[in-house]
Design an enzyme around this catalytic site. Sequence first.
Site, short mmCIF file in Angstrom:
data_model
loop_
_atom_site.label_atom_id
_atom_site.label_comp_id
_atom_site.label_asym_id
_atom_site.label_seq_id
_atom_site.Cartn_x
_atom_site.Cartn_y
_atom_site.Cartn_z
N ARG A 1 4.42 0.46 5.15
CA ARG A 1 4.69 1.41 4.06
C ARG A 1 3.46 2.22 3.69
O ARG A 1 3.54 3.44 3.53
CB ARG A 1 5.24 0.67 2.84
CG ARG A 1 6.63 0.09 3.09
CD ARG A 1 7.12 -0.73 1.93
NE ARG A 1 6.21 -1.85 1.71
CZ ARG A 1 6.10 -2.53 0.58
NH1 ARG A 1 6.82 -2.20 -0.47
NH2 ARG A 1 5.26 -3.54 0.48
N ASN A 53 10.72 -1.40 1.65
CA ASN A 53 11.28 -2.52 2.41
C ASN A 53 12.71 -2.72 1.97
O ASN A 53 13.02 -2.63 0.78
CB ASN A 53 10.50 -3.81 2.13
CG ASN A 53 9.14 -3.84 2.78
OD1 ASN A 53 8.87 -3.14 3.74
ND2 ASN A 53 8.27 -4.67 2.25
#
Length: 93
Positions: free
Chosen positions: A19, A37
């Site tokens: 990320r 996520n």
Amino acid sequence: MVVRKRVVVGGVVQGVFFRDTCRQTAQEHGVAGWVRNVGWGEVEAVFEGDEGGVEALVRWARRGPAAAVVERVEVRDEAPEGASGFEVLPSVR
């Protein structure tokens, strides 16, 4: 031309800085959107911006950061929504 794509990446993509590296890469390419996520072993992202920048992010997502093992990638076109900036959103379980 502004385009928007939703990408779901599966494999070893959590706990490998996917990320944060995605956010950095999006900023380098001037692409807006978000990443988070989802579930176990998946990351979902939305990339919006010029076609070249968005395609660069989709290519990046197919390999991810060095520690990732990308096993599958789903890409869907969406209508642009005028996104600005790039965020790392909270995980969805």
